[in-house]
Scaffold this motif. Structure first.
Motif, PDB file in Angstrom:
ATOM      1  N   PRO A  77      -5.557  -7.200  26.378  1.00 15.33           N
ATOM      2  CA  PRO A  77      -6.183  -5.956  25.945  1.00 15.33           C
ATOM      3  C   PRO A  77      -5.332  -5.241  24.897  1.00 15.33           C
ATOM      4  O   PRO A  77      -4.164  -5.588  24.691  1.00 15.33           O
ATOM      5  N   GLU A  78      -5.942  -4.269  24.244  1.00 15.86           N
ATOM      6  CA  GLU A  78      -5.182  -3.450  23.305  1.00 15.86           C
ATOM      7  C   GLU A  78      -4.110  -2.675  24.069  1.00 15.86           C
ATOM      8  O   GLU A  78      -4.365  -2.161  25.158  1.00 15.86           O
ATOM      9  N   PRO A  79      -2.908  -2.566  23.519  1.00 15.15           N
ATOM     10  CA  PRO A  79      -1.869  -1.805  24.222  1.00 15.15           C
ATOM     11  C   PRO A  79      -2.239  -0.329  24.318  1.00 15.15           C
ATOM     12  O   PRO A  79      -2.837   0.231  23.388  1.00 15.15           O
ATOM     13  N   PRO A  80      -1.918   0.305  25.439  1.00 16.75           N
ATOM     14  CA  PRO A  80      -2.200   1.734  25.573  1.00 16.75           C
ATOM     15  C   PRO A  80      -1.398   2.540  24.562  1.00 16.75           C
ATOM     16  O   PRO A  80      -0.354   2.089  24.076  1.00 16.75           O
ATOM     17  N   ARG A  81      -1.885   3.708  24.264  1.00 13.49           N
ATOM     18  CA  ARG A  81      -1.140   4.589  23.359  1.00 13.49           C
ATOM     19  C   ARG A  81       0.026   5.236  24.090  1.00 13.49           C
ATOM     20  O   ARG A  81      -0.036   5.465  25.285  1.00 13.49           O
ATOM     21  N   GLY A  82       1.058   5.537  23.339  1.00 16.76           N
ATOM     22  CA  GLY A  82       2.194   6.236  23.910  1.00 16.76           C
ATOM     23  C   GLY A  82       3.183   5.294  24.575  1.00 16.76           C
ATOM     24  O   GLY A  82       2.939   4.095  24.723  1.00 16.76           O
ATOM     25  N   PRO A  83       4.315   5.833  24.978  1.00 23.81           N
ATOM     26  CA  PRO A  83       5.351   5.006  25.605  1.00 23.81           C
ATOM     27  C   PRO A  83       4.896   4.449  26.954  1.00 23.81           C
ATOM     28  O   PRO A  83       4.162   5.100  27.698  1.00 23.81           O
ATOM     29  N   GLN A  84       5.322   3.235  27.234  1.00 24.63           N
ATOM     30  CA  GLN A  84       4.966   2.554  28.474  1.00 24.63           C
ATOM     31  C   GLN A  84       6.223   2.291  29.301  1.00 24.63           C
ATOM     32  O   GLN A  84       7.319   2.190  28.749  1.00 24.63           O
ATOM     33  N   PRO A  85       6.077   2.128  30.624  1.00 25.27           N
ATOM     34  CA  PRO A  85       7.245   1.844  31.457  1.00 25.27           C
ATOM     35  C   PRO A  85       7.681   0.383  31.413  1.00 25.27           C
ATOM     36  O   PRO A  85       8.572  -0.013  32.156  1.00 25.27           O
ATOM     37  N   PHE A  86       7.012  -0.402  30.563  1.00 26.99           N
ATOM     38  CA  PHE A  86       7.394  -1.806  30.417  1.00 26.99           C
ATOM     39  C   PHE A  86       7.034  -2.263  29.011  1.00 26.99           C
ATOM     40  O   PHE A  86       6.301  -1.600  28.282  1.00 26.99           O
ATOM     41  N   ASP A  87       7.590  -3.403  28.618  1.00 24.90           N
ATOM     42  CA  ASP A  87       7.370  -3.968  27.295  1.00 24.90           C
ATOM     43  C   ASP A  87       6.000  -4.660  27.274  1.00 24.90           C
ATOM     44  O   ASP A  87       5.760  -5.579  28.064  1.00 24.90           O
ATOM     45  N   TRP A  88       5.127  -4.233  26.381  1.00 28.23           N
ATOM     46  CA  TRP A  88       3.780  -4.807  26.330  1.00 28.23           C
ATOM     47  C   TRP A  88       3.810  -6.303  26.046  1.00 28.23           C
ATOM     48  O   TRP A  88       2.887  -7.036  26.416  1.00 28.23           O
ATOM     49  N   GLN A  89       4.869  -6.789  25.413  1.00 25.32           N
ATOM     50  CA  GLN A  89       4.972  -8.232  25.175  1.00 25.32           C
ATOM     51  C   GLN A  89       5.026  -9.015  26.481  1.00 25.32           C
ATOM     52  O   GLN A  89       4.680 -10.199  26.525  1.00 25.32           O
ATOM     53  N   ALA A  90       5.467  -8.361  27.565  1.00 27.65           N
ATOM     54  CA  ALA A  90       5.444  -9.025  28.869  1.00 27.65           C
ATOM     55  C   ALA A  90       4.004  -9.295  29.296  1.00 27.65           C
ATOM     56  O   ALA A  90       3.708 -10.348  29.882  1.00 27.65           O
ATOM     57  N   LYS A  91       3.098  -8.365  29.019  1.00 24.46           N
ATOM     58  CA  LYS A  91       1.683  -8.568  29.328  1.00 24.46           C
ATOM     59  C   LYS A  91       1.130  -9.745  28.530  1.00 24.46           C
ATOM     60  O   LYS A  91       0.389 -10.583  29.070  1.00 24.46           O
ATOM     61  N   VAL A  92       1.490  -9.818  27.261  1.00 25.22           N
ATOM     62  CA  VAL A  92       1.042 -10.925  26.409  1.00 25.22           C
ATOM     63  C   VAL A  92       1.500 -12.260  26.994  1.00 25.22           C
ATOM     64  O   VAL A  92       0.738 -13.235  27.074  1.00 25.22           O
ATOM     65  N   ALA A  93       2.759 -12.307  27.449  1.00 28.38           N
ATOM     66  CA  ALA A  93       3.302 -13.539  28.016  1.00 28.38           C
ATOM     67  C   ALA A  93       2.610 -13.914  29.320  1.00 28.38           C
ATOM     68  O   ALA A  93       2.342 -15.093  29.574  1.00 28.38           O
TER      69      ALA A  93
END
Length: 232
Positions: free
Chosen positions: A135-151
């Protein structure tokens, strides 16, 4: 809550929290995608009554390093390195979702390190059907690296076939916990997975969904504490 500590494991620093008596048998908790060690706060008190509990922030999450390089194999190897760095031998390994998949692979790769294995709502290492999309990454800072979701999506769509075959190498007594039909994890796959692990049993907490330890902490703890209790 326990203070956060850090340890160097390979090229990354991993953050963790610890509770319980030093001489108690060790238990290591592995959170799901997008969370960190704090996710276990609702159940850690009871677990720390019988175990020395370590709750890890996996790479790309919480206060551990976010190197941008992720995959279930990396998370598996981080856990092995974490156990070695802290001198932990024969641990009870408890994982939820992504953390459960990492725990499963640790137990298959290094069975001598794991005394007991708890897999809460583990995504079986079979190709996702239909394939997942990032999915599209949420806006704003996240508590984890979105690249982990991609992986994670990549590994769910095309897991290494060796992972499914390796289930037979797990020697630790294993408890598989499912959340019932309201979970997005196919519960039939959990049954297949439990059948392939030599010493495993499946407990279903019907209606709990994917977040069993959060939605039904009492039932989760009852199953886990009974399982972890010394066998006669």
């Amino acid at each position: 809550m326990s203070d956060v500590q850090k340890v160097q494991v390979g090229a990354v620093q991993l953050a963790y929290r610890v509770w319980g008596e030093e001489e108690a048998p060790p238990a290591v908790l592995l959170h799901c995608l997008g969370e960190d060690g704090e996710d276990w706060r609702g159940v850690v008190g009871r677990l720390a009554g019988t175990h020395r509990v370590f709750a890890l922030d996996q790479r790309g999450h919480g206060r551990s390093d976010w190197p941008g390089d992720y995959g279930v194999a990396q998370w598996r190897d981080d856990v092995i390195g974490f156990l070695q760095a802290l001198g932990l031998e024969r641990v009870a390994l408890i994982g939820h979702s992504l953390g459960a998949l990492a725990a499963l692979l640790v137990a298959a790769e290094r069975p001598e390190l794991v005394s007991q294995l708890v897999l809460e709502e583990v995504p079986p290492p079979l190709p996702a059907d239909p394939p997942q999309e990032v999915p599209e990454p949420p806006r704003g800072p996240q508590p984890f690296d979105w690249q982990a979701k991609v992986a994670v999506v990549a590994d769910r769509n095309a897991p290494d076939p060796v992972w499914w075959e390796a289930l037979g190498k797990i020697t630790a007594p294993t408890l598989v916990i499912g959340g019932g039909e309201t979970s997005h994890i196919p519960q039939g796959h959990l049954g297949e997975l439990a059948e392939r692990i030599p010493d495993a049993r499946l407990v279903t907490v019907e209606g709990a969904g994917h977040l069993v330890h959060e939605e039904r902490p009492g039932e989760f703890l009852a199953a886990v504490n009974s399982f972890l209790a010394p066998r006669p």
